[in-house]
Scaffold this motif. Sequence first.
Motif, short mmCIF file in Angstrom:
data_model
loop_
_atom_site.label_atom_id
_atom_site.label_comp_id
_atom_site.label_asym_id
_atom_site.label_seq_id
_atom_site.Cartn_x
_atom_site.Cartn_y
_atom_site.Cartn_z
N HIS A 99 8.18 -1.85 3.49
CA HIS A 99 7.34 -1.76 2.30
C HIS A 99 7.42 -0.32 1.79
O HIS A 99 6.58 0.53 2.09
CB HIS A 99 5.90 -2.14 2.63
N MET A 100 8.44 -0.09 1.00
CA MET A 100 8.81 1.27 0.60
C MET A 100 9.57 1.17 -0.71
O MET A 100 10.56 0.42 -0.81
CB MET A 100 9.70 1.87 1.69
N ALA A 146 -0.91 3.05 0.37
CA ALA A 146 0.04 3.22 1.46
C ALA A 146 0.37 4.70 1.55
O ALA A 146 1.12 5.23 0.72
CB ALA A 146 1.29 2.38 1.22
N LEU A 147 -0.21 5.36 2.54
CA LEU A 147 -0.15 6.82 2.58
C LEU A 147 1.24 7.35 2.86
O LEU A 147 1.58 8.47 2.45
CB LEU A 147 -1.14 7.34 3.62
N ALA A 148 2.06 6.59 3.59
CA ALA A 148 3.38 7.09 3.97
C ALA A 148 4.23 7.42 2.75
O ALA A 148 4.96 8.42 2.74
CB ALA A 148 4.11 6.08 4.85
N TRP A 149 4.14 6.58 1.72
CA TRP A 149 4.98 6.76 0.53
C TRP A 149 4.14 6.93 -0.73
O TRP A 149 4.66 6.79 -1.82
CB TRP A 149 5.96 5.58 0.39
N GLY A 186 5.51 8.20 -4.31
CA GLY A 186 5.35 7.09 -5.24
C GLY A 186 4.30 7.29 -6.29
O GLY A 186 4.13 6.42 -7.16
N GLU A 187 3.59 8.42 -6.24
CA GLU A 187 2.58 8.78 -7.25
C GLU A 187 1.58 7.64 -7.47
O GLU A 187 1.13 7.37 -8.58
CB GLU A 187 3.26 9.18 -8.57
N TRP A 188 1.24 6.94 -6.40
CA TRP A 188 0.23 5.89 -6.38
C TRP A 188 0.52 4.77 -7.37
O TRP A 188 -0.39 4.25 -8.02
CB TRP A 188 -1.16 6.48 -6.59
N SER A 189 1.81 4.39 -7.43
CA SER A 189 2.19 3.25 -8.26
C SER A 189 2.64 2.09 -7.37
O SER A 189 2.89 2.26 -6.18
CB SER A 189 3.33 3.65 -9.21
N ILE A 246 11.71 5.00 -5.94
CA ILE A 246 11.98 6.16 -5.09
C ILE A 246 13.11 5.83 -4.12
O ILE A 246 13.33 4.68 -3.77
CB ILE A 246 10.73 6.62 -4.32
N LEU A 247 13.82 6.88 -3.71
CA LEU A 247 14.83 6.80 -2.65
C LEU A 247 15.92 5.78 -2.97
O LEU A 247 16.42 5.09 -2.09
CB LEU A 247 14.18 6.49 -1.30
#
Length: 517
Positions: free
Chosen positions: A36-37, A102-105, A322-325, A330-331
């Motif tokens: 989930h990224m 999701a804090l990781a990304w 991900g700027e909370w979107s 990304i990546l």
Amino acid sequence: MTEIPDSTPLQASVALHTGRITGEISPLLFGGFAEHMGRCIYEGIYDPESPLSDARGLRPDVMAALKETNYRIMRYPGGNFVSGYRWTDGIGPKAGRPRRRALAWRSIETNQFGPHEFMEFAEELGTEPMWAVNLGTGSIQDAADLVEYMNLPTGTLYSDLRASNGRSEPYGVKYWCLGNEMDGPWQIGQMDAHAYADKAVQAAKLMRWMDPGIKTIACGSSATAMPGYPEWDMTVLSHAYEQIDYFSMHHYAANPYPTISNTDGLPRDTDSYLASSLHFDEHADTLAAAIRVAKAKNRSKRDVFLCWDEWNVWYRAKGGDGEWSEAPHILEEVYNLEDALVVATWLNTFLRKSDVVKIACIAQIVNVIAPIMTRRDGMFRQTIFYPLTLFSRHASGVALDPLVRAPLQPTARYGDVSMLDVSASFDEATGEGATFLVNRSQTRPLRVTLSWEDDTPRALTGAWQMSGPDPLAENSFEMPDAVTAVPITPPVIEGRQVSLTVPPLSFTTLIAQHAPR
């Protein structure tokens, strides 16, 4: 003295013997990783808003390409994501599932794709699921509860909950990762080696009490560049050896060669980059030695194997915010010819180390550092798709130990290395043999003589090649087939050998058919 022009092929040879074996090739070497990224899950695997999606929100075109690659195992749901993941968020009616940060990304997780959706995806794909449990914010009880939910027959709290959510029969998930990259300062719930080993042992123990048939994978160092490598690995292996079946290793290749943080300001070095398999081989050898030491220290009779459950090229698209979107873009690495050649040499390493490397998962499968890129109205295959697919479809049985003689290529990082990187397989059940050749030279073709020392095949029945003059050539939505593996005419066997010229910057696959045994 007359100078030899660059177009003149240099001589190389490869000798095979079906009895000279490195190890048995595990089908699970050809696995993937779905986290989930970014847009791996949402807008990748699952995209209800795409006109191409089916009623479940799955993309048939993406599924067809994933099936073409023939993934045998699929790691899920992370990755860094898993260290903050509450698996109960993703079950039950979709309308009631919570939206979380999701804090990781730094993205918004809608939980519209959860455990049941993933298992349906894996079943349709025909791949073995490999679940990672949250050992960051999660407890060992949470891990055991997830095993109950996924694997146990009804009659208790979580197995009955699974049935109430539409699945009465257990899923029977066999492979379980005990967290992810727990030595990394970027990881939610980072621990030192001793603390992680203690928690992993207790989690594995409780999970096995729930289901004695599961296989567990402990975290190794996040990268060889980590300051704790390989001491972390030795500590975890020594302490957890009796409770684990596999030991995880991660690495991402780069041109220029990566530091632990980035590649900014470093010069490109394609010759060294194309020799990256020397690093891959050394990484596997180091951890294989650590396993042997841990086995001896524990006076153990059981074996632990390596699980290379994150590997790929990754160095350009490094911004992970991900700027909370939702489903942030990304990546999304774009791969070129030299990246595909490095991936091919990595797969050569898996065959050469097949006695100890038994699981491998390319990170990831769609959009995020992936072989497939999508948009709402289409998709294309990146350059790295082709070597992965050729190995997955043709490397089976046992890995052979080829005798390779080739000119040396100077590199700044590794010194002189062989221009020709080789692996080979032989499947006694089908009689099929496969040879995989990478010419690392940027300028010189190689005239390769391939010979069989014991069992000459009846014929070469297939051959593919990808090559080109520009190591930076890549595919795109506008030019999806700029760099692919194309069929070539297989050379004819004369006596006990064949000869063929492999161009510079090339990957070649040869398929031989032996008489059944």
